[in-house]
Enzyme design. Structure first.
Site, PDB file in Angstrom:
ATOM      1  N   TYR A 195      -0.732  12.715 -23.546  1.00  6.51           N
ATOM      2  CA  TYR A 195      -1.673  11.742 -23.389  1.00  6.51           C
ATOM      3  C   TYR A 195      -0.953  10.531 -24.356  1.00  6.51           C
ATOM      4  O   TYR A 195      -1.030   9.235 -24.157  1.00  6.51           O
ATOM      5  CB  TYR A 195      -3.086  11.961 -23.706  1.00  6.51           C
TER       6      TYR A 195
ATOM      7  N   GLU B 250     -10.154  19.153 -19.608  1.00  9.05           N
ATOM      8  CA  GLU B 250      -8.755  19.994 -19.442  1.00  9.05           C
ATOM      9  C   GLU B 250      -8.709  21.186 -20.481  1.00  9.05           C
ATOM     10  O   GLU B 250      -8.394  22.321 -19.933  1.00  9.05           O
ATOM     11  CB  GLU B 250      -7.411  19.085 -19.485  1.00  9.05           C
TER      12      GLU B 250
ATOM     13  N   GLN C 171       1.672  22.357  -5.395  1.00 11.34           N
ATOM     14  CA  GLN C 171       0.695  23.333  -5.358  1.00 11.34           C
ATOM     15  C   GLN C 171       0.730  23.916  -4.018  1.00 11.34           C
ATOM     16  O   GLN C 171       0.829  23.157  -2.978  1.00 11.34           O
ATOM     17  CB  GLN C 171      -0.551  22.156  -5.412  1.00 11.34           C
TER      18      GLN C 171
ATOM     19  N   SER D  22      -2.250  26.225  -1.867  1.00 15.49           N
ATOM     20  CA  SER D  22      -3.605  26.878  -1.805  1.00 15.49           C
ATOM     21  C   SER D  22      -3.360  28.535  -1.758  1.00 15.49           C
ATOM     22  O   SER D  22      -2.556  28.780  -1.082  1.00 15.49           O
ATOM     23  CB  SER D  22      -4.337  26.406  -0.516  1.00 15.49           C
TER      24      SER D  22
ATOM     25  N   GLY E  35      -2.714  22.359  11.360  1.00 17.53           N
ATOM     26  CA  GLY E  35      -1.659  22.797  10.740  1.00 17.53           C
ATOM     27  C   GLY E  35      -1.747  23.890   9.514  1.00 17.53           C
ATOM     28  O   GLY E  35      -2.512  24.576   9.628  1.00 17.53           O
ATOM     29  N   VAL E  36      -0.783  23.365   8.437  1.00 16.23           N
ATOM     30  CA  VAL E  36      -0.955  24.427   7.442  1.00 16.23           C
ATOM     31  C   VAL E  36      -2.105  24.312   6.432  1.00 16.23           C
ATOM     32  O   VAL E  36      -2.301  25.118   5.476  1.00 16.23           O
ATOM     33  CB  VAL E  36       0.396  24.328   6.559  1.00 16.23           C
TER      34      VAL E  36
ATOM     35  N   THR F 210      -4.630  27.305   5.288  1.00 21.68           N
ATOM     36  CA  THR F 210      -4.512  28.194   3.927  1.00 21.68           C
ATOM     37  C   THR F 210      -5.870  28.328   3.187  1.00 21.68           C
ATOM     38  O   THR F 210      -5.987  29.545   3.021  1.00 21.68           O
ATOM     39  CB  THR F 210      -3.326  27.952   3.282  1.00 21.68           C
ATOM     40  N   PRO F 211      -6.457  27.294   2.560  1.00 20.26           N
ATOM     41  CA  PRO F 211      -7.482  27.664   2.011  1.00 20.26           C
ATOM     42  C   PRO F 211      -8.773  28.198   2.951  1.00 20.26           C
ATOM     43  O   PRO F 211      -9.366  28.769   2.304  1.00 20.26           O
ATOM     44  CB  PRO F 211      -8.046  26.203   1.528  1.00 20.26           C
TER      45      PRO F 211
ATOM     46  N   PHE G 234      -3.438  16.823   0.552  1.00 20.29           N
ATOM     47  CA  PHE G 234      -2.313  17.537  -0.143  1.00 20.29           C
ATOM     48  C   PHE G 234      -1.856  16.381  -0.646  1.00 20.29           C
ATOM     49  O   PHE G 234      -1.360  15.401  -0.243  1.00 20.29           O
ATOM     50  CB  PHE G 234      -1.462  17.858   1.187  1.00 20.29           C
TER      51      PHE G 234
HETATM   52  C1  HEM Z   1      -1.822  13.538 -11.111  1.00 18.69           C
HETATM   53  C2  HEM Z   1      -4.343  10.001 -13.290  1.00 18.69           C
HETATM   54  C3  HEM Z   1      -2.621  11.470 -17.710  1.00 18.69           C
HETATM   55  C4  HEM Z   1       0.697  13.882 -15.201  1.00 18.69           C
HETATM   56  C5  HEM Z   1      -2.740  12.417 -11.434  1.00 18.69           C
HETATM   57  C6  HEM Z   1      -3.327  11.653 -10.352  1.00 18.69           C
HETATM   58  C7  HEM Z   1      -4.061  11.003 -10.916  1.00 18.69           C
HETATM   59  C8  HEM Z   1      -3.844  10.874 -12.449  1.00 18.69           C
HETATM   60  C9  HEM Z   1      -5.332   9.943 -10.407  1.00 18.69           C
HETATM   61  C10 HEM Z   1      -3.456  12.257  -8.993  1.00 18.69           C
HETATM   62  C11 HEM Z   1      -4.550  13.314  -8.709  1.00 18.69           C
HETATM   63  C12 HEM Z   1      -4.297  14.062  -7.430  1.00 18.69           C
HETATM   64  O1  HEM Z   1      -3.267  14.807  -7.003  1.00 18.69           O
HETATM   65  O2  HEM Z   1      -5.036  13.766  -6.684  1.00 18.69           O
HETATM   66  C13 HEM Z   1      -4.230  10.173 -14.683  1.00 18.69           C
HETATM   67  C14 HEM Z   1      -4.881   9.182 -15.618  1.00 18.69           C
HETATM   68  C15 HEM Z   1      -4.313   9.730 -16.878  1.00 18.69           C
HETATM   69  C16 HEM Z   1      -3.574  10.662 -16.678  1.00 18.69           C
HETATM   70  C17 HEM Z   1      -6.035   8.366 -15.288  1.00 18.69           C
HETATM   71  C18 HEM Z   1      -4.743   9.085 -18.316  1.00 18.69           C
HETATM   72  C19 HEM Z   1      -5.932   8.713 -18.529  1.00 18.69           C
HETATM   73  C20 HEM Z   1      -1.689  12.214 -17.434  1.00 18.69           C
HETATM   74  C21 HEM Z   1      -0.584  12.666 -18.321  1.00 18.69           C
HETATM   75  C22 HEM Z   1       0.158  13.206 -17.610  1.00 18.69           C
HETATM   76  C23 HEM Z   1      -0.066  13.317 -16.261  1.00 18.69           C
HETATM   77  C24 HEM Z   1      -0.686  12.542 -19.723  1.00 18.69           C
HETATM   78  C25 HEM Z   1       1.533  14.097 -18.211  1.00 18.69           C
HETATM   79  C26 HEM Z   1       2.472  13.496 -18.826  1.00 18.69           C
HETATM   80  C27 HEM Z   1       0.389  14.150 -13.973  1.00 18.69           C
HETATM   81  C28 HEM Z   1       1.179  14.747 -12.968  1.00 18.69           C
HETATM   82  C29 HEM Z   1       0.367  14.511 -11.800  1.00 18.69           C
HETATM   83  C30 HEM Z   1      -0.709  13.838 -12.152  1.00 18.69           C
HETATM   84  C31 HEM Z   1       2.340  15.405 -13.206  1.00 18.69           C
HETATM   85  C32 HEM Z   1       0.717  15.081 -10.330  1.00 18.69           C
HETATM   86  C33 HEM Z   1       1.318  14.129  -9.453  1.00 18.69           C
HETATM   87  C34 HEM Z   1       2.678  14.270  -9.018  1.00 18.69           C
HETATM   88  O3  HEM Z   1       3.326  15.002  -9.814  1.00 18.69           O
HETATM   89  O4  HEM Z   1       2.994  13.477  -8.296  1.00 18.69           O
HETATM   90  N1  HEM Z   1      -2.842  11.945 -12.541  1.00 18.69           N
HETATM   91  N2  HEM Z   1      -3.210  10.800 -15.480  1.00 18.69           N
HETATM   92  N3  HEM Z   1      -1.011  12.462 -15.998  1.00 18.69           N
HETATM   93  N4  HEM Z   1      -0.608  13.423 -13.409  1.00 18.69           N
HETATM   94 FE1  HEM Z   1      -1.936  12.344 -14.456  1.00 18.69          FE
END
Ligand code: HEM
Length: 401
Positions: free
Chosen positions: A95, A137, A207, A209, A275-276, A279-280, A392
């Site tokens: 963060y 978290e 990810q 399911s 479709g897929v 799974t859930p 998804f």
């Molecule tokens: C996914 C918001 C902080 C890493 C997401 C999603 C949102 C979000 C809206 C999409 C969720 C979904 O899949 O429906 C935020 C907000 C943050 C924050 C508002 C701060 C207050 C962080 C931090 C990290 C991070 C600190 C790590 C460095 C990720 C990753 C995904 C994700 C890896 C998965 C999406 C992907 O890989 O395409 N976050 N996030 N986020 N976030 Fe955050």
């Protein structure tokens, strides 16, 4: 506690940021990955390329900023994101990296418009929002760790079995490499699979399911192969199909996700999948068969045709065995039309036969399919709190479809 001045600055700047939000978040990601390339082991590169992740982060930050003085209002949306973060092993220290780069990106994109007061207010607000995430978290991590066989972050598992379920979907049965129990989970939850795809510099996370009922001593995921080999969405799925065999090791995170069947409820349930996206639903249906066999359940599934349709026999057998179960298989391009219960699409007219007092509806499939199903059910008078669905990939908006 934020000062009124901070609240006013943050709230009044939301429209400006929303207008230039994607520009800022795009710059933010570029900046962050340049300074901290190790984060490319966590983020989904395909979602980055498509801009979906930028949009999701921008939407959620501005929504949170709008509610900065009443953060309780965004808890349900935050919860969903926290589940995703936890399944990716996001840590408290990440963060600081995100906050630092986001503030710098605002300054660099907005120029003189980003005054010291503005940046100070946003820094304060960011940490208030981030704390909501970090605390939630940590709670989820502790809960996952406390389960029998539970853990935090990633743990090596071994493929115990690989089973072809249709021409495009294959199941992988996973057991802990070090032995020991497989923790319980809620039917509908997912795990993250982390692999290094051949020749890639960074790890890839996806990810999937869980597709069987909990309590069977293994995790099962059922993965769809992408037909077009170069389609980036299929990168990890196709890698699993082609390169991961029985005995191979993959790393996975503990089950997470807030789209799940309330197992103890006795309301009728209607599963609608495309479709897929089935799974859930397979996990939910198998759980009902195991724990609540009297429950009224309808399994509606749309597939292109009978060849790509997975778990057909399993569902037929369960429907035969369970006293209050029914199924409806719908193919839009059947090979033999008599193999389908109906052909074409799942319309409002089809769904009206499934309107039951107090029923819960669970939907999973491609975004447009879900949008159509949610619209149909809403028009049939089903209240929003009875319609449950999961995207998804990144959910694009807080209030979703
Ligand atoms: C996914 C918001 C902080 C890493 C997401 C999603 C949102 C979000 C809206 C999409 C969720 C979904 O899949 O429906 C935020 C907000 C943050 C924050 C508002 C701060 C207050 C962080 C931090 C990290 C991070 C600190 C790590 C460095 C990720 C990753 C995904 C994700 C890896 C998965 C999406 C992907 O890989 O395409 N976050 N996030 N986020 N976030 Fe955050």
């Amino acid at each position: 506690m934020l000062s009124q001045k901070t609240i006013d600055i943050v709230k009044s700047s939301v429209p400006v940021l929303a207008a230039r939000g994607t520009e800022i978040t795009k710059h933010f990601y570029k900046r962050m990955f340049k300074n901290n390339p190790e984060l490319l082991n966590i983020f989904n590169h395909t979602n980055q390329q498509q801009g979906r992740q930028q949009t999701a982060l921008a939407n959620s930050l501005y929504a949170a900023a709008q509610y900065i003085d009443q953060l309780d209002a965004i808890v349900p949306a935050v919860k969903q994101i926290c589940h995703k973060h936890v399944s990716l092993g996001i840590k408290k220290e990440h963060y600081s990296i995100v906050g630092e780069n986001l503030l710098a990106a605002m300054k660099e994109v907005l120029g003189d418009a980003a005054t010291d007061d503005f940046l100070y207010a946003w820094e304060e607000a960011y940490w208030v929002i981030a704390k909501v995430f970090i605390d939630m978290e940590e709670e989820l991590y502790k809960k996952a760790e406390s389960q029998p066989g539970g853990w935090r972050d990633f743990k090596p598992f071994v493929v115990a079995e690989k089973v072809k379920e249709s021409s495009v979907i294959t199941s992988f049965y996973l057991k802990p490499k070090a032995g020991g129990p497989v923790p319980p989970y809620l039917p509908g939850q997912y795990i993250t699979v982390r692999v290094k795809v051949t020749d890639d510099t960074y790890l890839s996370n996806r990810q999937y399911s869980l597709s069987d009922a909990p309590g069977k001593g293994y995790f099962r995921i059922s993965v769809k192969r992408e037909a077009e080999p170069n389609k980036p969405q299929g990168k990890v799925s196709n890698y699993l199909h082609d390169h991961i065999q029985v005995g191979d090791e993959i790393e996975i995170s503990a089950p997470a996700g807030d789209f799940f069947l309330k197992v103890q409820d006795s309301t009728p349930v209607v599963f609608i999948s495309g479709g897929v996206g089935l799974t859930p639903m397979m996990s939910m249906l198998n759980t009902i068969a195991k724990e609540n066999a009297e429950r009224s359940v309808a399994f509606i599934h749309a597939a292109r045709n009978e060849e790509v349709h997975a778990f057909k026999k399993d569902v037929e057998e369960l429907v035969e065995r369970l006293p209050n179960a029914s199924k409806l298989f719908c193919y839009d391009q059947p090979i033999e039309p008599e193999n389908a219960d109906i052909t074409g699409h799942i319309t409002k007219d089809v769904l009206k036969d499934y309107v039951k007092d107090g029923a819960d509806y669970y939907i999973c499939g491609p975004a447009l399919f879900m949008k159509a199903m949610v619209t149909n059910l809403t028009e049939l008078g089903i209240p929003a709190e009875k319609i449950h669905y999961e995207f998804f990939g990144p959910a694009i908006k807080f209030d979703q479809i």
